[in-house]
Write a protein that holds these residues in place. Structure first.
Motif, PDB file in Angstrom:
ATOM      1  N   MET A 163     -65.167  11.523 -20.213  1.00  9.83           N
ATOM      2  CA  MET A 163     -65.453  12.629 -19.317  1.00  9.83           C
ATOM      3  C   MET A 163     -66.621  12.238 -18.417  1.00  9.83           C
ATOM      4  O   MET A 163     -67.700  11.907 -18.903  1.00  9.83           O
ATOM      5  N   ALA A 164     -66.421  12.288 -17.135  1.00  9.93           N
ATOM      6  CA  ALA A 164     -67.472  11.959 -16.174  1.00  9.93           C
ATOM      7  C   ALA A 164     -68.184  13.230 -15.722  1.00  9.93           C
ATOM      8  O   ALA A 164     -67.716  14.342 -15.962  1.00  9.93           O
ATOM      9  N   TYR A 165     -69.278  13.032 -15.047  1.00  3.02           N
ATOM     10  CA  TYR A 165     -69.985  14.139 -14.419  1.00  3.02           C
ATOM     11  C   TYR A 165     -69.568  14.219 -12.973  1.00  3.02           C
ATOM     12  O   TYR A 165     -69.069  13.252 -12.396  1.00  3.02           O
ATOM     13  N   VAL A 166     -69.714  15.401 -12.381  1.00  2.00           N
ATOM     14  CA  VAL A 166     -69.177  15.691 -11.052  1.00  2.00           C
ATOM     15  C   VAL A 166     -70.259  16.366 -10.207  1.00  2.00           C
ATOM     16  O   VAL A 166     -70.918  17.295 -10.667  1.00  2.00           O
ATOM     17  N   VAL A 167     -70.397  15.906  -8.962  1.00  2.00           N
ATOM     18  CA  VAL A 167     -71.293  16.560  -8.012  1.00  2.00           C
ATOM     19  C   VAL A 167     -70.474  17.610  -7.261  1.00  2.00           C
ATOM     20  O   VAL A 167     -69.377  17.323  -6.776  1.00  2.00           O
ATOM     21  N   THR A 168     -71.009  18.827  -7.180  1.00  2.00           N
ATOM     22  CA  THR A 168     -70.272  19.932  -6.563  1.00  2.00           C
ATOM     23  C   THR A 168     -70.928  20.385  -5.256  1.00  2.00           C
ATOM     24  O   THR A 168     -71.880  19.775  -4.775  1.00  2.00           O
ATOM     25  N   GLU A 169     -70.411  21.469  -4.734  1.00  2.00           N
ATOM     26  CA  GLU A 169     -70.753  21.972  -3.406  1.00  2.00           C
ATOM     27  C   GLU A 169     -72.241  22.147  -3.126  1.00  2.00           C
ATOM     28  O   GLU A 169     -72.687  21.963  -1.993  1.00  2.00           O
ATOM     29  N   SER A 170     -73.024  22.482  -4.124  1.00  2.00           N
ATOM     30  CA  SER A 170     -74.451  22.736  -3.894  1.00  2.00           C
ATOM     31  C   SER A 170     -75.176  21.541  -3.287  1.00  2.00           C
ATOM     32  O   SER A 170     -76.209  21.702  -2.643  1.00  2.00           O
ATOM     33  N   PHE A 198     -63.771  19.498  -6.540  1.00  2.00           N
ATOM     34  CA  PHE A 198     -64.769  18.446  -6.455  1.00  2.00           C
ATOM     35  C   PHE A 198     -64.542  17.336  -7.491  1.00  2.00           C
ATOM     36  O   PHE A 198     -65.062  16.233  -7.332  1.00  2.00           O
ATOM     37  N   ILE A 199     -63.759  17.594  -8.500  1.00  2.00           N
ATOM     38  CA  ILE A 199     -63.434  16.543  -9.475  1.00  2.00           C
ATOM     39  C   ILE A 199     -62.657  15.430  -8.771  1.00  2.00           C
ATOM     40  O   ILE A 199     -63.037  14.256  -8.819  1.00  2.00           O
ATOM     41  N   ALA A 200     -61.606  15.794  -8.073  1.00  2.00           N
ATOM     42  CA  ALA A 200     -60.803  14.812  -7.333  1.00  2.00           C
ATOM     43  C   ALA A 200     -61.569  14.255  -6.143  1.00  2.00           C
ATOM     44  O   ALA A 200     -61.460  13.069  -5.820  1.00  2.00           O
ATOM     45  N   ILE A 222     -70.296  11.112  -7.741  1.00  2.00           N
ATOM     46  CA  ILE A 222     -70.395  10.260  -8.919  1.00  2.00           C
ATOM     47  C   ILE A 222     -69.062   9.536  -9.092  1.00  2.00           C
ATOM     48  O   ILE A 222     -68.003  10.156  -9.075  1.00  2.00           O
ATOM     49  N   ASP A 223     -69.148   8.232  -9.259  1.00  2.00           N
ATOM     50  CA  ASP A 223     -67.952   7.435  -9.514  1.00  2.00           C
ATOM     51  C   ASP A 223     -67.546   7.659 -10.970  1.00  2.00           C
ATOM     52  O   ASP A 223     -68.268   7.256 -11.886  1.00  2.00           O
ATOM     53  N   PRO A 224     -66.397   8.295 -11.199  1.00  2.00           N
ATOM     54  CA  PRO A 224     -65.994   8.598 -12.571  1.00  2.00           C
ATOM     55  C   PRO A 224     -65.696   7.348 -13.399  1.00  2.00           C
ATOM     56  O   PRO A 224     -65.752   7.392 -14.630  1.00  2.00           O
ATOM     57  N   ILE A 228     -74.652  19.331 -10.431  1.00  2.00           N
ATOM     58  CA  ILE A 228     -73.953  18.363 -11.278  1.00  2.00           C
ATOM     59  C   ILE A 228     -73.500  19.014 -12.578  1.00  2.00           C
ATOM     60  O   ILE A 228     -74.282  19.656 -13.271  1.00  2.00           O
ATOM     61  N   TYR A 229     -72.209  18.822 -12.871  1.00  2.00           N
ATOM     62  CA  TYR A 229     -71.593  19.398 -14.073  1.00  2.00           C
ATOM     63  C   TYR A 229     -70.778  18.347 -14.799  1.00  2.00           C
ATOM     64  O   TYR A 229     -70.223  17.446 -14.175  1.00  2.00           O
TER      65      TYR A 229
END
Length: 107
Positions: free
Chosen positions: A1-8, A68-70, A35-37, A55-56
């Motif tokens: 499971m990777a971390y993801v940068v979102t809209e904020s 934002f995952i994709a 973030i490169d998964p 980041i989540y």
């Protein structure tokens, strides 16, 4: 499971997260980070460093931010790595609490 940068992160691009990443998995665009998964080792260090809480963990990405995952995976393939902290964008504070700014993302 990777971390993801979102809209904020859009139009803010604080890079405190980059400083603590042990594997240099962040990639930099003009006004956003991803973030490169494939590189992320799920260490969680970046989460606490993000001043806009962008980041989540992939499994915890809010429902309205799932795209934002994709997007992280897609943009990580073409954006260059960022390995050192930089100053945030000049108007980052103005954009930090703005919602609905996905359209502001520069690819």
């Amino acid at each position: 499971m990777a971390y993801v940068v979102t809209e904020s992160c859009i139009r803010c691009k604080y890079t405190d997260c980059v400083d603590v990443c042990p594997v240099d998995c962040f990639r930099e665009g003009e006004n956003f980070l991803v973030i490169d998964p494939e590189e992320c080792i799920d260490c969680t260090l970046c989460v606490a460093e993000c001043p806009v809480e962008a980041i989540y963990a992939e499994d915890d990405v809010p429902a309205d931010q799932q795209q934002f995952i994709a997007l992280n995976a897609e943009l990580a393939r073409t954006w260059k790595p960022i390995v050192e902290r930089k100053e945030p964008l000049p108007d980052a504070e103005q954009w930090a609490k703005v919602k609905g700014k996905t359209g502001e993302l520069k690819r």
